[in-house]
Design a protein around this motif. Structure first.
Motif, PDB file in Angstrom:
ATOM      1  N   LEU C  26       0.904  -1.105   0.114  1.00  0.00           N
ATOM      2  CA  LEU C  26       0.086  -0.034   0.030  1.00  0.00           C
ATOM      3  C   LEU C  26       0.974   1.322   0.012  1.00  0.00           C
ATOM      4  N   TYR C  27       1.883   1.108   0.641  1.00  0.00           N
ATOM      5  CA  TYR C  27       2.956   2.169   0.578  1.00  0.00           C
ATOM      6  C   TYR C  27       3.433   2.574  -0.636  1.00  0.00           C
ATOM      7  N   THR C  28       3.825   1.435  -1.314  1.00  0.00           N
ATOM      8  CA  THR C  28       4.491   1.722  -2.587  1.00  0.00           C
ATOM      9  C   THR C  28       3.424   2.428  -3.541  1.00  0.00           C
ATOM     10  N   VAL C  29       2.250   1.686  -3.554  1.00  0.00           N
ATOM     11  CA  VAL C  29       1.232   2.309  -4.365  1.00  0.00           C
ATOM     12  C   VAL C  29       0.771   3.977  -3.881  1.00  0.00           C
ATOM     13  N   THR C  30       0.855   4.192  -2.568  1.00  0.00           N
ATOM     14  CA  THR C  30       0.610   5.554  -2.314  1.00  0.00           C
ATOM     15  C   THR C  30       1.795   6.577  -2.809  1.00  0.00           C
ATOM     16  N   LEU C  31       3.037   6.008  -2.639  1.00  0.00           N
ATOM     17  CA  LEU C  31       4.133   6.663  -3.000  1.00  0.00           C
ATOM     18  C   LEU C  31       4.091   6.891  -4.532  1.00  0.00           C
ATOM     19  N   SER C  32       3.736   6.126  -5.447  1.00  0.00           N
ATOM     20  CA  SER C  32       3.530   6.304  -6.634  1.00  0.00           C
ATOM     21  C   SER C  32       2.556   7.190  -7.059  1.00  0.00           C
ATOM     22  N   LEU C  33       1.532   7.253  -6.373  1.00  0.00           N
ATOM     23  CA  LEU C  33       0.316   8.312  -6.491  1.00  0.00           C
ATOM     24  C   LEU C  33       0.926   9.636  -6.135  1.00  0.00           C
ATOM     25  N   ILE C  34       1.852   9.845  -5.455  1.00  0.00           N
ATOM     26  CA  ILE C  34       2.512  10.915  -4.969  1.00  0.00           C
ATOM     27  C   ILE C  34       3.502  11.526  -5.945  1.00  0.00           C
ATOM     28  N   THR C  35       4.389  10.390  -6.291  1.00  0.00           N
ATOM     29  CA  THR C  35       5.664  10.844  -7.222  1.00  0.00           C
ATOM     30  C   THR C  35       5.379  11.143  -8.595  1.00  0.00           C
ATOM     31  N   VAL C  36       4.340  10.466  -9.037  1.00  0.00           N
ATOM     32  CA  VAL C  36       3.941  10.476 -10.574  1.00  0.00           C
ATOM     33  C   VAL C  36       3.354  11.794 -10.919  1.00  0.00           C
ATOM     34  N   PRO C  37       2.395  12.256 -10.355  1.00  0.00           N
ATOM     35  CA  PRO C  37       1.803  13.636 -10.292  1.00  0.00           C
ATOM     36  C   PRO C  37       3.033  14.631 -10.191  1.00  0.00           C
ATOM     37  N   LEU C  38       3.739  14.578  -9.222  1.00  0.00           N
ATOM     38  CA  LEU C  38       4.994  15.564  -8.890  1.00  0.00           C
ATOM     39  C   LEU C  38       5.778  15.629  -9.895  1.00  0.00           C
ATOM     40  N   GLY C  39       6.172  14.474 -10.382  1.00  0.00           N
ATOM     41  CA  GLY C  39       7.277  14.429 -11.838  1.00  0.00           C
ATOM     42  C   GLY C  39       6.513  15.204 -12.947  1.00  0.00           C
ATOM     43  N   LEU C  40       5.153  14.990 -13.108  1.00  0.00           N
ATOM     44  CA  LEU C  40       4.328  15.194 -14.333  1.00  0.00           C
ATOM     45  C   LEU C  40       4.473  16.724 -14.071  1.00  0.00           C
ATOM     46  N   VAL C  41       4.248  17.377 -12.978  1.00  0.00           N
ATOM     47  CA  VAL C  41       4.188  18.996 -12.978  1.00  0.00           C
ATOM     48  C   VAL C  41       5.543  19.535 -13.240  1.00  0.00           C
ATOM     49  N   GLY C  42       6.622  18.765 -12.517  1.00  0.00           N
ATOM     50  CA  GLY C  42       8.041  19.350 -13.016  1.00  0.00           C
ATOM     51  C   GLY C  42       7.912  19.377 -14.633  1.00  0.00           C
ATOM     52  N   GLY C  43       7.466  18.009 -15.078  1.00  0.00           N
ATOM     53  CA  GLY C  43       7.955  17.842 -16.547  1.00  0.00           C
ATOM     54  C   GLY C  43       7.091  18.944 -17.564  1.00  0.00           C
ATOM     55  N   VAL C  44       5.954  19.265 -17.108  1.00  0.00           N
ATOM     56  CA  VAL C  44       5.187  20.048 -18.099  1.00  0.00           C
ATOM     57  C   VAL C  44       6.063  21.447 -17.815  1.00  0.00           C
ATOM     58  N   ALA C  45       6.304  21.994 -16.502  1.00  0.00           N
ATOM     59  CA  ALA C  45       6.926  23.319 -16.601  1.00  0.00           C
ATOM     60  C   ALA C  45       8.228  23.213 -17.273  1.00  0.00           C
TER      61      ALA C  45
END
Lengths: 226, 249, 223
Positions: C26-45
């Motif tokens: 569950l922790y891995t899933v949560t971590l993914s749900l946080i890091t993917v959007p974080l990376g996407l925000v940085g990526g779009v910028a």
């Protein structure tokens, strides 16, 4: 000590850097050797699997697809940990170096097979037919006509994937390999100063910035023109 | 004309199905040495499939094919050895894009006939000369026009000195002004006595050069005969309709 | 064979370690749900800066991207977690992971999206602007949707890599799947928990791998 001075003292401490330069340089050499071994073995095993897959033997191909999917889905660190901490339970001890090499080789093999295979299937059917109509055999056609065209379009994705996977050599530090990260981490704990880590980061930049730039260049250079 | 005692191509009772669809329904075709046979018919009539069966690029489900005395469908036949006696020219040329014109021609000479590089190079040069491309030998396919590419493809086939040449719509992918060059090469081959089977819509060429025209529809051979008869007084209603339609163009 | 089963496929151990493994999953899933959007925000910028800023900004964005693509993510993470405290920045493991992933995966997403934006013909932007849309609207409604579609296989493939990469958070002792499996392994002296973790990763990510493989084959055939 001012803030900036303390920053310099912590991260760019030339005395610490000079002391541990030999250690990190040794780590640099180890990283290069490890990376070269992974690239050589991973790319050739991947090509071998793709060639075997082109024979179209159904059951064998299911096996290949499963192995490829497996090593694409598993995080490299999980494979390294499994080999290093798991295998001793079966009475087999592997060194951290061997575990890292084998894991990343298998991962690169899987990604490379997938890319080679996509390249082979992207070569038009007419190329096979033309070659076979002149009497060339299956393997001759594959080697002389299809693979040269397939390899060319696979160069950009393969280069990028290879770079990404060889950066995984840093994972070896988790199982005690004294590559760049491992070496600079121990230097950091000896010296109680993270400048050695800065040195490690610089070593990675020296190693990988040219490679990343090469990948970018390859991407434009090998755009397929007919 | 087609009553030579032993035909060089003798296909009997060819069946080919793709799933539930029968594309060839027991077709016979025999071709005499030095004969030029044209196969015409509406699209989907099975004419290309028939041609592709003649060097086993398509595997017939039933029937037999003899080419130059070789039983093509027998499992004992070395298909690669047989194929080099049967030249094939494709609608889309299928030149190897990573090789020059000369290398395209040399590949099978070296790897199938086992000729050395100098000899293969010489044969390739002669073949390219024969199709009028002696000055384009070191060009890559991408640097050649469609008509030139198709002539390289013809050179690639004739360099192996095949007993028979198969042409699968060789001019369909060409711009109109480039068709003439390819047809000229085919005409010269014919004059040199090459046995040829041609699937094509070039009716004027068929009228002028063919010994025999075969009309196919729905996977069957409906009629065959000299061009004058097939085009002048077709026996079958489908043939008449097809020729009327073609002539309107 | 029995020894092998005992050491690697020991159901008794799986049952014992189940709660801790499940919490790690569950922790891995949560971590993914946080890091993917974080990376996407940085990526779009990054992608926007790299394609539409003034030349100095574009150059800086390109250097930034190459810098963080050249540094292995684990090096970055160790630097943030073990190095920064020496300078008085005591960041938690969570903070180190968040910043590290933002920098690393942001650079990767940025590179993919930049290629996507550059694949959209210039005329699209001009057409959108000519109908009175603002620059931002034109980007958001016209250019980005096409860019994303053009590089969708690469985006999904990058996302797979991000999820796999969350396993390095075990190095800074975040209790995700690999970390919990190692804990269970050291307590039980048995390799089964790590095998179980590997199986869990595989089951979680296999559908994604299949999808990517299908999309990539299509993309390559379309060349």
């Amino acid at each position: 000590m001012g803030g900036f001075e303390s920053f310099l003292f912590s991260f760019f401490n030339l005395k610490v850097m000079a002391t541990y330069l030999p250690l990190v340089a040794k780590g640099f050499g180890l990283t290069v050797v490890l990376a070269l071994l992974i690239v050589a073995c991973g790319l050739s095993l991947g090509l071998l699997l793709a060639v075997v897959r082109s024979f179209g033997l159904r059951v064998l191909n299911w096996g290949i697809i499963f192995v490829v999917d497996l090593f694409r889905a598993l995080p490299p660190l999980v494979i390294i940990v499994l080999l290093f901490f798991g295998l001793p339970a079966a009475g087999i001890t592997v060194s951290g170096f061997a575990a890292t090499w084998l894991s990343l080789t298998l991962v690169l093999m899987a990604f490379a097979e997938e890319i080679y295979w996509a390249g082979i299937t992207a070569v038009p059917k007419g190329q096979w037919e033309a070659a076979r109509s002149t009497g060339l055999g299956f393997l001759q056609t594959l080697r002389l006509v299809v693979l040269p065209q397939a390899l060319r379009i696979t160069i950009p994705p393969l280069t990028n994937r290879t770079i990404a996977i060889t950066k995984g050599t840093a994972l070896g530090s988790v199982v005690g390999v004294a590559e760049i990260l491992g070496a600079s981490q121990s230097a950091m704990s000896f010296s109680a100063n993270p400048s050695a880590l800065t040195l490690g980061a610089i070593a990675y930049l020296i190693l990988f910035i040219p490679v990343v730039a090469l990948g970018r260049w390859v991407e434009t250079r090998f755009a397929w023109k007919r | 004309m087609s009553t030579t005692p032993s035909p060089i191509i003798d296909a009997r009772g060819l069946w080919k199905r793709f799933g539930n669809l029968a594309v060839l329904k027991g077709v016979d075709l025999s071709v005499a040495e030095r004969e030029l046979v044209f196969i015409i018919g509406p699209s989907g009539s099975g004419k290309s499939t028939l041609l592709r069966c003649l060097n086993r690029l398509e595997e017939p489900d039933d029937g037999s094919i003899q080419v130059d005395g070789i039983e093509l469908l027998s499992p004992k036949t070395d298909i690669n050895a047989a194929r080099r006696r049967i030249g094939m020219v494709f609608q889309s040329f299928n030149l190897y894009p990573h090789m020059t014109a000369r290398q395209n021609v040399m590949l099978a000479l070296r790897k199938v006939l086992g000729k050395g590089k100098p000899e293969a190079g010489e044969i390739a040069a002669r073949a390219l000369d024969r199709v009028g491309l002696g000055d384009r030998m070191e060009h890559y396919p991408a640097q050649l026009s469609g008509g030139q590419q198709q002539r390289v493809a013809i050179a690639r086939a004739i360099a192996l000195e095949p007993r028979v040449m198969l042409f699968d719509e060789p001019t369909s992918a060409l711009d109109p002004e480039l068709v003439g060059g390819v047809l000229n090469v085919m005409r010269e081959l014919r004059q040199d006595g090459m046995t040829m089977v041609v699937v094509s819509h070039e009716m004027a060429f068929a009228r002028a050069a063919a010994d025999r025209v075969v009309f196919m529809a729905d996977g069957e051979k409906l009629e065959e005969g000299p061009p004058a008869r097939i085009f002048g007084e077709p026996q079958h209603e489908r043939t008449r309709a097809f020729i009327r339609q073609i002539d309107r163009h | 064979m029995q020894d092998f089963t005992f050491a690697f496929l020991n159901l008794e151990i799986v049952r014992e370690a189940w709660p801790i493994l499940w919490s790690g999953f569950l922790y891995t899933v949560t971590l993914s749900l946080i890091t993917v959007p974080l990376g996407l925000v940085g990526g779009v910028a990054l992608a926007l800066l790299a394609t539409s800023g003034p030349w100095a900004v574009r150059l800086a964005a390109a250097c930034w991207t190459d810098l963080f693509r050249a540094i292995p993510p684990l090096v970055l993470l160790v630097f943030l977690y073990a190095g920064l405290p020496f300078a008085g920045f005591d960041i938690s493991a969570w903070g180190a992971v968040a910043i590290g992933f933002f920098l690393n995966t942001g650079a990767y997403y940025g590179e993919v999206l930049r290629a996507g934006i550059e694949s959209v013909p210039r005329g699209q932007m001009e057409a959108a602007r000519s109908t009175g849309l603002s620059r931002g609207q034109a980007l958001g409604y016209v250019v980005l949707p096409q860019a994303v579609r053009n590089v969708l296989p690469d985006l999904i493939s990058n996302t797979l890599e991000v999820v796999k990469l969350t396993s390095i958070a075990s190095v800074v002792a975040l209790p995700e799947l690999l970390f919990q499996a190692r804990q269970a392994q050291s307590v039980t002296y048995n390799a089964t928990p790590i095998v179980a973790a590997a199986v869990a990763y595989f089951l979680l990510l296999w559908p994604l791998v299949r999808l990517i493989s299908r999309l990539e084959n299509k993309a390559m055939a379309g060349r």
